[in-house]
Each structure stands twice: as structure tokens, then as C-alpha cells.
Design a protein around this motif. Structure first.
Motif, PDB file in Angstrom:
ATOM      1  N   ASP A  93       1.069  -1.869   0.155  1.00 11.25           N
ATOM      2  CA  ASP A  93       0.117  -0.189  -0.145  1.00 11.25           C
ATOM      3  C   ASP A  93       1.006   0.864   0.150  1.00 11.25           C
ATOM      4  OD1 ASP A  93      -2.034  -1.451   0.221  1.00 11.25           O
ATOM      5  OD2 ASP A  93      -2.898  -0.875   2.094  1.00 11.25           O
ATOM      6  N   GLN A 106      -4.258   7.211   7.521  1.00  9.08           N
ATOM      7  CA  GLN A 106      -5.172   6.537   7.189  1.00  9.08           C
ATOM      8  C   GLN A 106      -5.081   4.399   6.831  1.00  9.08           C
ATOM      9  OE1 GLN A 106      -5.868   7.347   2.730  1.00  9.08           O
ATOM     10  NE2 GLN A 106      -6.163   9.097   4.028  1.00  9.08           N
ATOM     11  N   LEU A 107      -3.477   4.029   6.661  1.00  8.93           N
ATOM     12  CA  LEU A 107      -3.051   2.939   7.069  1.00  8.93           C
ATOM     13  C   LEU A 107      -3.307   2.106   7.694  1.00  8.93           C
ATOM     14  CD1 LEU A 107      -0.041   2.776   4.196  1.00  8.93           C
ATOM     15  CD2 LEU A 107      -2.737   2.103   3.870  1.00  8.93           C
ATOM     16  N   LYS A 109      -5.232   3.384  10.682  1.00  6.96           N
ATOM     17  CA  LYS A 109      -6.872   3.029  10.530  1.00  6.96           C
ATOM     18  C   LYS A 109      -7.047   1.840  10.062  1.00  6.96           C
ATOM     19  CE  LYS A 109     -11.238   4.862  11.264  1.00  6.96           C
ATOM     20  NZ  LYS A 109     -11.995   6.486  10.863  1.00  6.96           N
ATOM     21  N   LYS A 110      -7.035   1.458   8.496  1.00  4.49           N
ATOM     22  CA  LYS A 110      -7.314   0.776   8.146  1.00  4.49           C
ATOM     23  C   LYS A 110      -6.248  -0.911   8.849  1.00  4.49           C
ATOM     24  CE  LYS A 110      -6.607  -1.528   3.671  1.00  4.49           C
ATOM     25  NZ  LYS A 110      -6.152  -1.286   1.925  1.00  4.49           N
ATOM     26  N   TYR A 111      -5.195  -0.677   9.342  1.00  2.00           N
ATOM     27  CA  TYR A 111      -4.858  -2.223   9.710  1.00  2.00           C
ATOM     28  C   TYR A 111      -4.456  -2.282  10.984  1.00  2.00           C
ATOM     29  CZ  TYR A 111      -3.439  -2.800   4.755  1.00  2.00           C
ATOM     30  OH  TYR A 111      -3.284  -3.161   3.507  1.00  2.00           O
TER      31      TYR A 111
END
Length: 144
Positions: A93, A106-107, A109-111
Motif C-alpha cells: 500500500d 489512513q493505513l 486505521k485500516k490495519y
């Protein structure tokens, strides 16, 4: 898919899943079926409404069923493997989206990790690329 050094740390079945499909598919299988045997249905009996097709995508299910055509496969259960796969996916990503602080948030939060962890993964990713020495950029004074 190219063979990376981290793949050697994974069990054989997990390596095969990654090679046949992708990291995301392996993570989903571990999350839902980790620690148990799963019987992949024969290729001719699957459809787009199959439970795994909805989880993995029909093309990924098709690849797995084509390879294990009705066989029972052990899906390993371990957070360690999930962590390795998660970090590899974060690297992908970061390579695709960039490494700005906004993307890192963002990453994270995503992971479900901290931004500090994302920066750590990024640092490891950058350190893997060979650095160009300042001496490599200089011309040879004694060359003819």
C-alpha cells in the motif's frame, strides 16, 4: 509473483495460497478458518454465490479450487503469520499510495496499528532498497 525472503518463514500451505492468489486472500483465510482443516470444493461445483467466493472473490476461489480440487487443506492459525502478511500488505500500500503522513494515518486505521508502526514498516522498506554511495556517482579521476 516474485519470491520474497519472508515467504520462507510461512508454512507451505500459506505460501501456496499467496502464490496462487495474493496476501489479502491469505489473511482472510487465516482469520476465518485458521487452525482448522478446510475442504476446498471441486472446481466444477463452485459458483459466485459460494460462501468463500463472497469472502475471497470468485477468481481467487477458482484458483484455489483448481489447485486443491476437493482436497482437505490445513489453514494455519497464528498471529505471527498475520503480522507478517499485514506488514507485507502495508508495504504494498505504501508503494502504491505513497508515504505521506495522511496516507500513513489512513493505513494505521485500516490495519488497526499505530502510525509509528507504519513508519517502522516504511523504514524497513526503504532500507531494503540498495543505497547509492556518493562514490558511485563520482567520475573516476584516473579513467582515460
Amino acid at each position: 509473483m516474485k519470491q520474497d525472503e519472508y515467504l520462507d518463514k510461512l508454512p507451505e500451505n500459506l505460501r501456496l495460497i499467496i502464490q496462487l492468489t495474493d496476501y489479502r486472500t491469505a489473511m482472510i483465510l487465516i482469520k476465518h478458518y485458521g487452525g482448522s482443516d478446510y475442504s476446498f470444493p471441486p472446481l466444477k461445483s463452485i459458483s459466485e454465490s459460494h460462501e468463500l467466493a463472497e469472502l475471497l472473490g470468485f477468481n481467487n476461489l477458482k484458483k484455489l479450487c483448481q489447485f486443491w480440487n476437493g482436497d482437505i487443506v490445513y489453514i494455519p492459525k497464528s498471529d505471527r503469520y498475520l503480522g507478517i502478511l499485514r506488514d507485507k500488505r502495508i508495504e504494498q500500500d505504501l508503494a502504491e499510495l505513497g508515504a505521506s503522513s495522511d496516507i500513513q494515518r489512513q493505513l494505521a486505521k485500516k490495519y488497526n496499528v499505530t502510525t509509528r508502526w507504519i513508519r517502522s514498516v516504511r523504514k524497513n522498506q526503504v532500507s531494503k532498497t540498495p543505497a547509492v554511495s556518493k562514490y558511485d556517482r563520482q567520475l573516476d579521476m584516473f579513467a582515460c
